[in-house]
Design a protein around this motif. Sequence first.
Motif, PDB file in Angstrom:
ATOM      1  N   ILE A 180       0.846  -1.202   0.000  1.00 10.35           N
ATOM      2  CA  ILE A 180       0.000   0.000   0.000  1.00 10.35           C
ATOM      3  C   ILE A 180       0.874   1.241   0.000  1.00 10.35           C
ATOM      4  O   ILE A 180       2.062   1.192   0.343  1.00 10.35           O
ATOM      5  CB  ILE A 180      -0.932   0.055   1.239  1.00 10.35           C
ATOM      6  N   LYS A 181       0.250   2.355  -0.410  1.00  7.50           N
ATOM      7  CA  LYS A 181       0.907   3.660  -0.382  1.00  7.50           C
ATOM      8  C   LYS A 181       0.042   4.617   0.439  1.00  7.50           C
ATOM      9  O   LYS A 181      -1.082   4.291   0.826  1.00  7.50           O
ATOM     10  CB  LYS A 181       1.089   4.195  -1.801  1.00  7.50           C
TER      11      LYS A 181
ATOM     12  N   SER B 250      -8.030  -0.863   1.227  1.00  7.85           N
ATOM     13  CA  SER B 250      -6.710  -1.486   1.048  1.00  7.85           C
ATOM     14  C   SER B 250      -5.826  -1.187   2.248  1.00  7.85           C
ATOM     15  O   SER B 250      -5.093  -2.054   2.736  1.00  7.85           O
ATOM     16  CB  SER B 250      -6.047  -0.969  -0.236  1.00  7.85           C
ATOM     17  N   LYS B 251      -5.921   0.035   2.736  1.00  5.12           N
ATOM     18  CA  LYS B 251      -5.150   0.387   3.932  1.00  5.12           C
ATOM     19  C   LYS B 251      -5.597  -0.435   5.135  1.00  5.12           C
ATOM     20  O   LYS B 251      -4.778  -0.844   5.966  1.00  5.12           O
ATOM     21  CB  LYS B 251      -5.308   1.872   4.237  1.00  5.12           C
TER      22      LYS B 251
ATOM     23  N   SER C 131      -3.384   5.086  -1.113  1.00  5.22           N
ATOM     24  CA  SER C 131      -4.182   3.892  -1.448  1.00  5.22           C
ATOM     25  C   SER C 131      -5.614   4.051  -0.939  1.00  5.22           C
ATOM     26  O   SER C 131      -5.895   4.854  -0.045  1.00  5.22           O
ATOM     27  CB  SER C 131      -3.557   2.639  -0.823  1.00  5.22           C
TER      28      SER C 131
ATOM     29  N   ASP D  94      -0.102   0.705   7.545  1.00  6.52           N
ATOM     30  CA  ASP D  94      -0.698   2.043   7.514  1.00  6.52           C
ATOM     31  C   ASP D  94      -0.463   2.785   8.827  1.00  6.52           C
ATOM     32  O   ASP D  94      -0.283   4.010   8.838  1.00  6.52           O
ATOM     33  CB  ASP D  94      -2.198   1.907   7.229  1.00  6.52           C
TER      34      ASP D  94
END
Length: 429
Positions: A102-103, A110-111, A106, A118
């Motif tokens: 993840i970024k 997804s987080k 995101s 996260d």
Amino acid sequence: MERTYIADIKPGTRARIAGFVENLRNKRTMAFLVIKDITGKLQVTLVKEEHPELAELVDQLTIHSVVTIEGEVVANEYVKMGGIEMLPDTITIESIADALPIKDDSEIDSKMDFRWIDLRREQNQLMLKMQTLLTGSFREFLLQRGFVEIHTPKLIGAASESGSEVFEVKYFDTKAYLAQSPQFYKQMAMAAGLDRIFETGPVFRAEKSYTNKHATEFTGFDLEFSYVTSCEDVMHMEEELLAYAFEKVAATYGADIERLFGKPVIVPTVPFPRIKLADLYADLEAMYGYKVDDSVKGDLTTEAEHLCAKYSMEKYGSEFLFVTDYDAKERAFYHMRDENGVPKGYDLIWRGCEITTGAQREHRYDVLKAQAAEKGLDKDVEFYLQFFRYGCPPHGGFGLGIDRLTMLFLGLSIKEAEFLFRGPNRLTP
């Protein structure tokens, strides 16, 4: 050498730090690492020809790998992070991180799937630090006023407050339920003569709500105290509690909250404004043209609740608003009622969202039994009614949702304001 937290690092010393590799620039002759722990970040600068064995270790590193590093800490005006850096002579690789799934940008779900990653973000760590200080300040305030901390059971033999919105679980050869609220046991503590109590603990609600402010499990901060003379005593206790805690949060984390979340921490002025529900609806119609059918005027609609943010600031200059005089059919059976049958309770609205329902409780056994029967709950709450048969002081109290407070503090959704969110579609991680 013992580990030193990065926030305590000083130039002119030798130190040992440990944390995640947040950034890495690995050049031919130099390597620059940014190491992050729970307290801050520090640049580590490696001259490769001076420590070729360390250069080989740095070549193995990836972003979010975990390392322990020892070295000299020196001042360097060109380093943006506090004007200091570490010159390492020892690097230990604790673990190597795979590429992150993840970024920062995101999607929220997804987080949530990789919440432990996260939570490494500075914003989320600040969020949890703020929660810690908030609940700690509540506890400090109450301990100074003679409150006792209790821990009520979360596995109970009968559905609390009502027969709906509870989770049923198998309990050996019978059924049990997860507690919707510690309400009944808080009142039992009053009958026990404990006088003033509070609790922080999990609360469970089996409601399929998909809003940004509902969760099936959240953390509640509840209190109850005896010998109240009116609902006003309860409201005053809450406004003083919140003002005390907000001042602590503002002093410690206010600047960081505004920097990372763009939300100023406004310490409220006591007393908070109070308004009767009927008067509120009249003002909302006069000021904003907001009208509702008479059939729903016994409770506060969601739209009216949201409007309270604007209304309270424009009329009173306060982010907080106590709303009183709800219809009895919209309030719990254990709320005391006045001579006109109006419950002696309130909702507290902050930033357009209800954060508390509080009240003076009904402590007289015969009245309480009749009010339970009126709502068809007399059989369900027989165990609770026993608390009032052998003498019970007049009392009142309220509950606050720690996660909802955090959400409103920082402008988040409820998913982001909990360590691990639980909702109708989420039971992991």
